[in-house]
Design an enzyme around this catalytic site. Structure first.
Site, PDB file in Angstrom:
ATOM      1  CG  ASP A 180     212.719  57.202 -12.918  1.00  0.00           C
ATOM      2  OD1 ASP A 180     212.148  57.565 -13.954  1.00  0.00           O
ATOM      3  OD2 ASP A 180     213.270  56.081 -12.796  1.00  0.00           O
ATOM      4  CD  GLN A 238     205.249  56.790 -24.068  1.00  0.00           C
ATOM      5  OE1 GLN A 238     205.162  57.215 -25.220  1.00  0.00           O
ATOM      6  NE2 GLN A 238     204.249  56.830 -23.210  1.00  0.00           N
ATOM      7  CG  HIS A 269     206.151  59.277 -17.931  1.00  0.00           C
ATOM      8  ND1 HIS A 269     205.552  58.330 -18.732  1.00  0.00           N
ATOM      9  CD2 HIS A 269     207.484  59.146 -18.117  1.00  0.00           C
ATOM     10  CE1 HIS A 269     206.492  57.644 -19.363  1.00  0.00           C
ATOM     11  NE2 HIS A 269     207.667  58.134 -19.017  1.00  0.00           N
ATOM     12  CG  LEU A 270     205.740  66.532 -18.113  1.00  0.00           C
ATOM     13  CD1 LEU A 270     204.350  65.943 -18.176  1.00  0.00           C
ATOM     14  CD2 LEU A 270     205.679  67.984 -17.655  1.00  0.00           C
TER      15      LEU A 270
HETATM   16  P1  5GP Z   1     210.023  56.413 -20.128  1.00  0.00           P
HETATM   17  O1  5GP Z   1     211.169  55.560 -20.552  1.00  0.00           O
HETATM   18  O2  5GP Z   1     208.689  55.752 -20.415  1.00  0.00           O
HETATM   19  O3  5GP Z   1     210.075  57.823 -20.612  1.00  0.00           O
HETATM   20  O4  5GP Z   1     210.144  56.547 -18.554  1.00  0.00           O
HETATM   21  C1  5GP Z   1     209.674  55.586 -17.675  1.00  0.00           C
HETATM   22  C2  5GP Z   1     210.384  55.808 -16.359  1.00  0.00           C
HETATM   23  O5  5GP Z   1     209.659  55.147 -15.344  1.00  0.00           O
HETATM   24  C3  5GP Z   1     211.812  55.275 -16.304  1.00  0.00           C
HETATM   25  O6  5GP Z   1     212.702  56.333 -16.001  1.00  0.00           O
HETATM   26  C4  5GP Z   1     211.766  54.220 -15.203  1.00  0.00           C
HETATM   27  O7  5GP Z   1     212.929  54.193 -14.427  1.00  0.00           O
HETATM   28  C5  5GP Z   1     210.544  54.629 -14.403  1.00  0.00           C
HETATM   29  N1  5GP Z   1     209.836  53.552 -13.752  1.00  0.00           N
HETATM   30  C6  5GP Z   1     209.397  52.395 -14.345  1.00  0.00           C
HETATM   31  N2  5GP Z   1     208.719  51.648 -13.464  1.00  0.00           N
HETATM   32  C7  5GP Z   1     208.710  52.348 -12.297  1.00  0.00           C
HETATM   33  C8  5GP Z   1     208.149  52.071 -11.001  1.00  0.00           C
HETATM   34  O8  5GP Z   1     207.511  51.050 -10.749  1.00  0.00           O
HETATM   35  N3  5GP Z   1     208.348  53.017 -10.040  1.00  0.00           N
HETATM   36  C9  5GP Z   1     209.050  54.175 -10.282  1.00  0.00           C
HETATM   37  N4  5GP Z   1     209.166  55.030  -9.276  1.00  0.00           N
HETATM   38  N5  5GP Z   1     209.572  54.459 -11.490  1.00  0.00           N
HETATM   39  C10 5GP Z   1     209.417  53.558 -12.478  1.00  0.00           C
END
Ligand code: 5GP
Length: 113
Positions: free
Chosen positions: A30, A93, A99-100
């Site tokens: 992440d 989200q 994603h996990l």
């Molecule tokens: P959500 O909030 O959808 O459960 O998690 C999305 C995750 O993706 C977040 O923890 C955020 O930091 C990560 N993330 C968003 N964009 C990118 C990216 O371009 N590269 C990486 N490695 N992580 C990302």
């Protein structure tokens, strides 16, 4: 439909620190880690959220859990880690490609915040 950021990572159109890959999924660190180890495990199939999965995705979803265990062993965090799936905006989200989150390396409270 435009590709999500994770679809672009899967297609290697944008860089990521990849820790695991097989035919069905990809795992990478992440960019904004919430723990010393914070890996995102994504299916290559572009499902937007867990609740969009259908009966035909049963094998894929099982595969993701097995892959999470493999990754945990590989990263030597298999003694203690947390898996999180945020489903829907109100749950947190922000990227609409299933994603996990695999989190480890610090104590985790319950209930989660
Ligand atoms: P959500 O909030 O959808 O459960 O998690 C999305 C995750 O993706 C977040 O923890 C955020 O930091 C990560 N993330 C968003 N964009 C990118 C990216 O371009 N590269 C990486 N490695 N992580 C990302």
């Amino acid at each position: 439909m435009t590709d999500s950021i994770f679809a672009k990572i899967i297609k290697k159109q944008i860089p990521a620190d990849i820790v695991y890959e097989d035919d069905l999924c990809l795992a990478f660190r992440d960019m904004n880690p919430q723990a010393p180890v914070h890996v995102l495990l994504v299916p290559k199939k572009p499902l937007d959220m867990l609740t969009s999965a259908q009966e035909e995705d049963q094998t894929l979803l099982g595969h993701l859990l097995l892959a999470a265990g493999t990754i945990a062993r590989q990263l030597k965090i298999d003694g203690a880690f947390r898996l999180v799936i945020n489903n829907g905006e109100e749950s947190g989200q922000s990227v609409f490609h299933v994603h996990l989150h695999i989190l480890a390396g610090r104590p985790f409270r319950w209930p989660p915040g």
